[in-house]
Design a protein around this motif. Structure first.
Motif, PDB file in Angstrom:
ATOM      1  N   ILE A   1       0.842  -1.200   0.000  1.00 37.81           N
ATOM      2  CA  ILE A   1       0.000   0.000   0.000  1.00 37.81           C
ATOM      3  C   ILE A   1       0.875   1.247   0.000  1.00 37.81           C
ATOM      4  N   MET A   2       1.885   1.267   0.842  1.00 38.66           N
ATOM      5  CA  MET A   2       2.778   2.420   0.902  1.00 38.66           C
ATOM      6  C   MET A   2       3.539   2.587  -0.420  1.00 38.66           C
ATOM      7  N   THR A   3       3.951   1.483  -1.036  1.00 45.36           N
ATOM      8  CA  THR A   3       4.664   1.545  -2.310  1.00 45.36           C
ATOM      9  C   THR A   3       3.801   2.190  -3.379  1.00 45.36           C
ATOM     10  N   TYR A   4       2.550   1.758  -3.475  1.00 44.28           N
ATOM     11  CA  TYR A   4       1.666   2.309  -4.502  1.00 44.28           C
ATOM     12  C   TYR A   4       1.157   3.703  -4.139  1.00 44.28           C
ATOM     13  N   LEU A   5       0.939   3.949  -2.864  1.00 48.10           N
ATOM     14  CA  LEU A   5       0.463   5.261  -2.443  1.00 48.10           C
ATOM     15  C   LEU A   5       1.519   6.339  -2.692  1.00 48.10           C
ATOM     16  N   LEU A   6       2.766   6.012  -2.446  1.00 47.85           N
ATOM     17  CA  LEU A   6       3.870   6.952  -2.675  1.00 47.85           C
ATOM     18  C   LEU A   6       4.431   6.868  -4.093  1.00 47.85           C
ATOM     19  N   GLN A   7       3.841   6.029  -4.917  1.00 47.38           N
ATOM     20  CA  GLN A   7       4.246   5.826  -6.308  1.00 47.38           C
ATOM     21  C   GLN A   7       5.703   5.392  -6.438  1.00 47.38           C
ATOM     22  N   LEU A   8       6.142   4.596  -5.493  1.00 43.68           N
ATOM     23  CA  LEU A   8       7.525   4.123  -5.541  1.00 43.68           C
ATOM     24  C   LEU A   8       7.730   3.075  -6.631  1.00 43.68           C
ATOM     25  N   GLN A   9       6.647   2.456  -7.094  1.00 42.07           N
ATOM     26  CA  GLN A   9       6.778   1.477  -8.171  1.00 42.07           C
ATOM     27  C   GLN A   9       7.247   2.152  -9.462  1.00 42.07           C
ATOM     28  N   LEU A  10       7.006   3.457  -9.587  1.00 41.14           N
ATOM     29  CA  LEU A  10       7.493   4.190 -10.758  1.00 41.14           C
ATOM     30  C   LEU A  10       8.994   4.440 -10.673  1.00 41.14           C
ATOM     31  N   LYS A  11       9.534   4.506  -9.466  1.00 47.79           N
ATOM     32  CA  LYS A  11      10.979   4.692  -9.286  1.00 47.79           C
ATOM     33  C   LYS A  11      11.742   3.403  -9.603  1.00 47.79           C
ATOM     34  N   PHE A  12      11.125   2.272  -9.264  1.00 47.81           N
ATOM     35  CA  PHE A  12      11.745   0.973  -9.513  1.00 47.81           C
ATOM     36  C   PHE A  12      11.063   0.338 -10.715  1.00 47.81           C
ATOM     37  N   TYR A  13      11.230   0.958 -11.859  1.00 46.74           N
ATOM     38  CA  TYR A  13      10.531   0.543 -13.070  1.00 46.74           C
ATOM     39  C   TYR A  13      11.054  -0.770 -13.649  1.00 46.74           C
ATOM     40  N   VAL A  14      12.205  -1.252 -13.177  1.00 43.64           N
ATOM     41  CA  VAL A  14      12.772  -2.497 -13.674  1.00 43.64           C
ATOM     42  C   VAL A  14      11.992  -3.705 -13.143  1.00 43.64           C
ATOM     43  N   ILE A  15      11.389  -3.559 -11.985  1.00 41.91           N
ATOM     44  CA  ILE A  15      10.641  -4.645 -11.359  1.00 41.91           C
ATOM     45  C   ILE A  15       9.300  -4.792 -12.064  1.00 41.91           C
ATOM     46  N   PRO A  16       8.930  -6.000 -12.478  1.00 42.48           N
ATOM     47  CA  PRO A  16       7.625  -6.201 -13.118  1.00 42.48           C
ATOM     48  C   PRO A  16       6.513  -6.219 -12.057  1.00 42.48           C
ATOM     49  N   TRP A  17       6.032  -5.052 -11.679  1.00 45.13           N
ATOM     50  CA  TRP A  17       5.099  -4.925 -10.559  1.00 45.13           C
ATOM     51  C   TRP A  17       3.806  -5.712 -10.739  1.00 45.13           C
ATOM     52  N   PRO A  18       3.190  -5.739 -11.925  1.00 41.95           N
ATOM     53  CA  PRO A  18       1.967  -6.551 -12.043  1.00 41.95           C
ATOM     54  C   PRO A  18       2.216  -8.033 -11.777  1.00 41.95           C
ATOM     55  N   LEU A  19       3.349  -8.543 -12.233  1.00 38.58           N
ATOM     56  CA  LEU A  19       3.680  -9.947 -11.978  1.00 38.58           C
ATOM     57  C   LEU A  19       3.973 -10.179 -10.502  1.00 38.58           C
ATOM     58  N   VAL A  20       4.718  -9.283  -9.884  1.00 37.88           N
ATOM     59  CA  VAL A  20       5.033  -9.411  -8.459  1.00 37.88           C
ATOM     60  C   VAL A  20       3.755  -9.374  -7.626  1.00 37.88           C
ATOM     61  N   LEU A  21       2.858  -8.475  -7.960  1.00 38.30           N
ATOM     62  CA  LEU A  21       1.605  -8.360  -7.220  1.00 38.30           C
ATOM     63  C   LEU A  21       0.724  -9.584  -7.435  1.00 38.30           C
ATOM     64  N   MET A  22       0.721 -10.131  -8.650  1.00 37.48           N
ATOM     65  CA  MET A  22      -0.075 -11.340  -8.908  1.00 37.48           C
ATOM     66  C   MET A  22       0.458 -12.529  -8.117  1.00 37.48           C
ATOM     67  N   ILE A  23       1.757 -12.702  -8.093  1.00 36.82           N
ATOM     68  CA  ILE A  23       2.359 -13.808  -7.337  1.00 36.82           C
ATOM     69  C   ILE A  23       2.107 -13.624  -5.846  1.00 36.82           C
ATOM     70  N   PHE A  24       2.277 -12.408  -5.349  1.00 36.99           N
ATOM     71  CA  PHE A  24       2.013 -12.125  -3.938  1.00 36.99           C
ATOM     72  C   PHE A  24       0.576 -12.468  -3.569  1.00 36.99           C
ATOM     73  N   ASN A  25      -0.382 -12.008  -4.381  1.00 36.39           N
ATOM     74  CA  ASN A  25      -1.784 -12.264  -4.079  1.00 36.39           C
ATOM     75  C   ASN A  25      -2.137 -13.743  -4.178  1.00 36.39           C
ATOM     76  N   ALA A  26      -1.553 -14.454  -5.139  1.00 38.93           N
ATOM     77  CA  ALA A  26      -1.829 -15.885  -5.275  1.00 38.93           C
ATOM     78  C   ALA A  26      -1.281 -16.663  -4.076  1.00 38.93           C
ATOM     79  N   VAL A  27      -0.068 -16.345  -3.660  1.00 36.26           N
ATOM     80  CA  VAL A  27       0.523 -17.012  -2.492  1.00 36.26           C
ATOM     81  C   VAL A  27      -0.267 -16.675  -1.227  1.00 36.26           C
TER      82      VAL A  27
END
Length: 176
Positions: free
Chosen positions: A80-106
């Motif tokens: 929540i803090m990552t998305y609220l502060l838009q830090l995912q835009l700073k770390f653009y190398v990380i595939p955030w949709p894939l990371v979030l999908m794996i996190f939610n599935a686990v």
């Protein structure tokens, strides 16, 4: 000192004030992803607070429920803090949709095990009535948080696959 000035530069190479402070994204909390993450944080907090209010240390099954609920509550708050502060835009190398999908599935699978464990360990003949009520309520909220993680997995999968995108992007990807 040279590395410090390079770190304050934007991706275009020019220094900017946006590099110093992350911007708050208030619209995130109104989005489906933000709403589900907020619900997960609140419901997960209820699960571990209700279990923590009992004599959970006397039953080994509740140790697993506590671990799952606290672990995923902390990670959800960090997301929540990552998305609220838009830090995912700073770390653009990380595939955030894939990371979030794996996190939610686990989280869905592990909350399923925690829900089943918590529900199976509730004993209606408990000698402490308030423990029974708290454990039963924790089972209910564990089921709800499991469902919210499952729905988040569905939406994360759609975002990862690019489903529901606009006509322009779908035409470009169809003809390429």
């Amino acid at each position: 000192m040279a590395g410090l000035s390079g770190a304050a530069r934007t991706r275009s190479g020019s220094p900017g004030p946006a590099a110093a402070l992350p911007a708050l994204d208030g619209a995130f909390l109104c989005s489906p992803l933000g709403g589900l993450m907020g619900a997960q944080a609140v419901l997960g907090l209820l699960v571990w607070a209700l279990i923590a209010g009992t004599t959970y240390h006397l039953h080994a099954a509740y140790g697993w429920v506590m671990f799952v609920s606290i672990f995923f509550w902390i990670l959800t708050v960090l997301f929540i803090m990552t998305y609220l502060l838009q830090l995912q835009l700073k770390f653009y190398v990380i595939p955030w949709p894939l990371v979030l999908m794996i996190f939610n599935a686990v989280a869905t699978v592990l909350y399923l095990t925690a829900f089943v464990t918590c529900a199976a360990a509730v004993q209606p003949t408990s000698w402490r009535q308030w423990d029974y009520n708290r454990r039963a309520a924790a089972s209910f909220f564990a089921c709800l948080v499991m469902i919210t993680y499952g729905v988040s997995t569905f939406f994360s999968f759609r975002a990862w696959k690019g489903l529901g995108s606009n006509a322009a992007t779908s035409q470009v990807s169809d003809h390429a």
